[in-house]
Design an enzyme around this catalytic site. Sequence first.
Site, mmCIF file in Angstrom:
data_model
loop_
_atom_site.group_PDB
_atom_site.id
_atom_site.type_symbol
_atom_site.label_atom_id
_atom_site.label_comp_id
_atom_site.label_asym_id
_atom_site.label_seq_id
_atom_site.Cartn_x
_atom_site.Cartn_y
_atom_site.Cartn_z
ATOM 1 N N TYR A 79 0.836 -1.210 0.000
ATOM 2 C CA TYR A 79 0.000 0.000 0.000
ATOM 3 C C TYR A 79 0.866 1.253 0.000
ATOM 4 O O TYR A 79 0.635 2.187 -0.781
ATOM 5 C CB TYR A 79 -0.907 -0.013 1.225
ATOM 6 C CG TYR A 79 -1.792 1.210 1.352
ATOM 7 C CD1 TYR A 79 -2.882 1.398 0.517
ATOM 8 C CD2 TYR A 79 -1.538 2.179 2.323
ATOM 9 C CE1 TYR A 79 -3.701 2.510 0.641
ATOM 10 C CE2 TYR A 79 -2.342 3.296 2.453
ATOM 11 C CZ TYR A 79 -3.429 3.455 1.608
ATOM 12 O OH TYR A 79 -4.233 4.578 1.735
ATOM 13 N N LYS B 54 1.104 4.364 -2.830
ATOM 14 C CA LYS B 54 0.800 5.759 -2.512
ATOM 15 C C LYS B 54 1.995 6.672 -2.796
ATOM 16 O O LYS B 54 1.832 7.817 -3.227
ATOM 17 C CB LYS B 54 0.356 5.873 -1.044
ATOM 18 C CG LYS B 54 -1.018 5.255 -0.790
ATOM 19 C CD LYS B 54 -2.070 5.939 -1.621
ATOM 20 C CE LYS B 54 -3.393 5.235 -1.662
ATOM 21 N NZ LYS B 54 -4.405 5.929 -2.470
ATOM 22 N N THR C 251 -13.680 5.207 6.438
ATOM 23 C CA THR C 251 -14.365 4.630 5.283
ATOM 24 C C THR C 251 -14.194 3.119 5.309
ATOM 25 O O THR C 251 -13.480 2.568 6.153
ATOM 26 C CB THR C 251 -13.791 5.166 3.950
ATOM 27 O OG1 THR C 251 -12.469 4.636 3.776
ATOM 28 C CG2 THR C 251 -13.734 6.683 3.952
#
Length: 353
Positions: A232, A236, A269
């Site tokens: 991840y 990014k 989220t």
Amino acid sequence: MQYIAILAVCLIFLASLAFMMQLGLKQILHAIFYQIYYYFLGSSAMFEDFIYRRSNKTALQKLTGRVAVVSGGARGLGVEVVRSLMQCDMHVVIGCRNLEAGKRTVQEIQDSGVKTGSAEVLPLDLMSLKSVKLFAEKVLQKYSNLHLLINNAGIMFVPFKLTEDSLESHFAVNYLGHCFLTHLLLPHLKLGAEASRKNSRIVNVSSCAYLAGKINFEDLTMMKGYIPQAAYAQSKLAQILFTIKLNKLLEKSGIPVQVHSVHPGIVNTDLFNGTSLKRVAPFIPALMFKTPSQGASSVVHAAISEELEGTGGNYISNCHISKLKYPATDVEVQDKLWMIMLRLARIEKFGGI
């Protein structure tokens, strides 16, 4: 509350051991490093969100006739971004895998009282470069001028998976798929800027997790000891490196399109669904993270703020330009990754630049 937070962190760490036990010693040490570093980054980011909470807002304006493309606009942060753009009276093209969820999102936004703007939903699966191309073709067939592209869709900490293009899934969805989409839509973003006499914009929704990232040029697919947090962070960081490099090329070519990367904050989220945090201490995100609406503010600011007109290549956090740190500023890495991106996406001339 302090003792509860400490207990929650301990439980999360213990839950992570189940994953770590599947790895070798070297990978275990790397996994522990990432776990600790993510706690540090998350805590620092939440503190920054608190300090700058009053500035985390942007003025909406009438942008009638403008067309925006938003990936992943059917859930989480994307829903609130689409809502704001519709409030600006823009037409929004939502690209997502679940068409029915996308249509429900548009209907729910309209039912909530948003009567301006419009939206449509088209299929887009960023795990497939073929799907990205088909999506772009449909957009370009319908619209000669585009004004905004928000590369918002993303995945986080998912199990190892190779896409149909033989790419690690974080790298494909968060980074390369969006690079390819940007390449395909860039000529029409240029036309939109020339018609409106204002720069079109590309907004890459990234994360402060880039600080934990390293581009593993020897093994981009991370086949040798996969750690989700590392994958991840790499994706990014790659987004930000892409933002800086592309903006430089656009400025050099005199093309009226500017590119921004955005850290929306630590937002509650469904990206966190399935993580140790949500399993062990689900109350923490609800109490301490930004809401999707608050997280969307910086994304919308990068997309429409007059203050940013004529700028680009920067990193927005809490609706202000934040200083980027190494390794995002490494020019050699920017250039090397750019060349690899062109090869992997089979691009000869990016966006006609």
